[in-house]
Design an enzyme around this catalytic site. Structure first.
Site, PDB file in Angstrom:
ATOM      1  N   GLY A   8       3.834 -15.922   2.961  1.00  0.00           N
ATOM      2  CA  GLY A   8       2.875 -15.652   4.877  1.00  0.00           C
ATOM      3  C   GLY A   8       0.934 -16.784   4.355  1.00  0.00           C
ATOM      4  N   GLY A  11      -0.847 -17.334   6.718  1.00  0.00           N
ATOM      5  CA  GLY A  11      -1.841 -16.213   7.870  1.00  0.00           C
ATOM      6  C   GLY A  11      -3.378 -16.422   7.122  1.00  0.00           C
ATOM      7  N   GLN A  12      -4.275 -14.838   7.614  1.00  0.00           N
ATOM      8  CA  GLN A  12      -5.435 -15.087   7.336  1.00  0.00           C
ATOM      9  C   GLN A  12      -5.710 -15.846   5.929  1.00  0.00           C
ATOM     10  OE1 GLN A  12      -7.653 -12.182   8.637  1.00  0.00           O
ATOM     11  NE2 GLN A  12      -9.515 -13.225   8.557  1.00  0.00           N
ATOM     12  N   ASP A  34       6.406 -19.598   3.879  1.00  0.00           N
ATOM     13  CA  ASP A  34       5.294 -18.476   6.072  1.00  0.00           C
ATOM     14  C   ASP A  34       6.959 -18.893   7.061  1.00  0.00           C
ATOM     15  OD1 ASP A  34       3.115 -17.624   6.578  1.00  0.00           O
ATOM     16  OD2 ASP A  34       4.242 -17.486   7.911  1.00  0.00           O
ATOM     17  N   ILE A  35       7.091 -17.958   7.906  1.00  0.00           N
ATOM     18  CA  ILE A  35       8.223 -17.901   8.842  1.00  0.00           C
ATOM     19  C   ILE A  35       7.629 -19.042  10.167  1.00  0.00           C
ATOM     20  CG2 ILE A  35       7.428 -15.865   9.867  1.00  0.00           C
ATOM     21  CD1 ILE A  35      10.292 -14.526   9.619  1.00  0.00           C
ATOM     22  N   TYR A 139       1.317   1.140  10.384  1.00  0.00           N
ATOM     23  CA  TYR A 139       0.915   0.056   9.171  1.00  0.00           C
ATOM     24  C   TYR A 139       0.629   1.103   7.827  1.00  0.00           C
ATOM     25  CZ  TYR A 139      -1.932  -3.793   6.825  1.00  0.00           C
ATOM     26  OH  TYR A 139      -2.097  -3.523   5.918  1.00  0.00           O
ATOM     27  N   LYS A 143       2.119   0.788   4.242  1.00  0.00           N
ATOM     28  CA  LYS A 143       0.983   0.472   2.827  1.00  0.00           C
ATOM     29  C   LYS A 143       0.983   1.467   1.591  1.00  0.00           C
ATOM     30  CE  LYS A 143       0.084  -3.920   3.941  1.00  0.00           C
ATOM     31  NZ  LYS A 143       0.748  -4.804   2.628  1.00  0.00           N
ATOM     32  N   ILE A 169     -10.705  -8.066   6.712  1.00  0.00           N
ATOM     33  CA  ILE A 169     -11.301  -9.552   6.109  1.00  0.00           C
ATOM     34  C   ILE A 169     -12.046 -10.222   7.060  1.00  0.00           C
ATOM     35  CG2 ILE A 169     -11.039 -11.569   4.585  1.00  0.00           C
ATOM     36  CD1 ILE A 169     -10.363  -9.046   3.419  1.00  0.00           C
TER      37      ILE A 169
HETATM   38  N1  SER Z   1      -7.699  -6.173   8.629  1.00  0.00           N
HETATM   39  C1  SER Z   1      -6.243  -4.737   8.393  1.00  0.00           C
HETATM   40  C2  SER Z   1      -5.772  -4.173   9.892  1.00  0.00           C
HETATM   41  O1  SER Z   1      -6.791  -4.439  11.057  1.00  0.00           O
HETATM   42  C3  SER Z   1      -6.740  -3.553   7.420  1.00  0.00           C
HETATM   43  O2  SER Z   1      -6.163  -4.038   6.850  1.00  0.00           O
HETATM   44  O3  SER Z   1      -4.379  -3.962  10.451  1.00  0.00           O
END
Ligand code: SER
Length: 319
Positions: A8, A11-12, A34-35, A139, A143, A169
């Protein structure tokens, strides 16, 4: 010198983690994967579909990898649009890595969890390390399940896997994709390019957030920590700042006085309301001396300094 694989990497978080790990370990010791391609990395980059266990295995063997940072995931807002796929992708990527670690092909694994593991019945202020967890997003469910599995693999198979629960983040180099906290990045781009932002979260929705340098620091620090000091075998709460869209907008207005915000909450508002407002990260401080550095004003200033260069708007900033 250990050899590292980032999954990944475009990604950010991945894109900035690769740079920092390369600075510390040397470019050739950090393989970005990364894909999809983004042109971020032209050297030591491999295309890798992390849901394909054999492809991951071959990459580990070919590059003699010992440490993996597993950052690929479908984030909260995108996962709600494709629940079955998101569950499959998020879980199979993790299981592949855990199984390969169990086989001895990965010596140390980083896998991030999220504030999304908490839910409507979790205490929302200073959410404790150990508390009620009843996530109601795809999600968050993936997790939380992942947290249970990493603890299981650590306790039953002695797999060395480390994890933190990232808050939202904020960063300027690479935009996030498909999360609920993305507003706090979009707002900076639109403040500079349009002078105006319509927030998809309500004015007073307070969420835990962190500036990228702190997130990178936490990630690398927990990987370097003494294994025996890590009392938590699922995932550590980490915290930095908590603010609302209105408070963020006011902070931006100190540097861009003409900036205006309005609010049009969408489905992401319900997700945000199920998450904590602030996080108690004292266990991370106790076990591996975690402390954040950036507060709201430092972060806003740094974001605007960097992004104003990108958009050639330096002259607009009141510093
Ligand atoms: N920044 C993430 C989201 O909004 C939270 O882990 O999905």
């Amino acid at each position: 010198m250990q050899k590292i694989l980032i999954i990944g990497a475009n990604g950010q978080i991945g894109s900035e983690l690769v740079s920092e790990l390369r600075r510390e370990n040397g470019d050739h010791n950090v393989i970005a994967s990364d894909i999809k391609s983004s042109g971020n990395f032209d050297k030591y980059f491999v295309f890798l579909d992390a849901t394909d266990k054999e492809a991951v295995r071959q990459t580990l063997i070919k590059y003699e990898i010992s440490e993996v940072y597993l950052l690929a995931a479908i984030l909260s807002a995108n996962a709600e649009k494709m629940p079955g796929n998101a569950w499959h992708i998020n879980m199979s990527i993790l299981f592949n890595a855990l199984e390969l670690a169990k086989e001895g092909l990965i010596k140390k694994l980083f896998w991030p969890s999220s504030i999304a593991v908490f839910g409507p019945h979790t205490p929302r202020i200073k959410t404790p390390q150990i508390t009620i967890m009843d996530p109601n997003t795809v999600y968050g469910i993936s997790k939380l399940a992942g947290e249970r599995w990493i603890e299981y693999y650590r306790d039953h198979y002695d797999v060395d896997v480390r994890s933190v629960r990232y808050p939202g983040i904020i960063s300027w180099k690479t935009k996030p994709g498909g999360g609920t906290t993305d507003y706090a990045v979009e707002i900076f781009h639109e403040a500079l390019t349009k002078g105006h932002y319509t927030s998809f979260l309500d004015a007073n929705t307070r969420l835990p957030m962190m500036y990228m340098p702190d997130a990178i620091k936490a990630t690398i620090q927990i990987m370097k920590a003494d294994k025996d000091a890590l009392q938590i075998h699922n995932s550590y709460n980490i915290a930095a700042v908590s603010f609302t869209p209105e408070e963020l907008a006011q902070s931006i207005q100190k540097f861009l006085p003409d900036f205006r915000i309005d609010y049009k909450p969408d489905f992401r508002q319900t997700i945000a309301e199920s998450w904590p407002e602030s996080i108690d990260d004292s266990q991370a401080y106790k076990d591996w001396q975690w402390q954040h550095q950036y507060d709201l004003e430092m972060m806003v200033r740094d974001m605007l300094l960097h992004l104003s260069k990108k958009y050639h708007k330096e002259a607009d900033l009141v510093l």
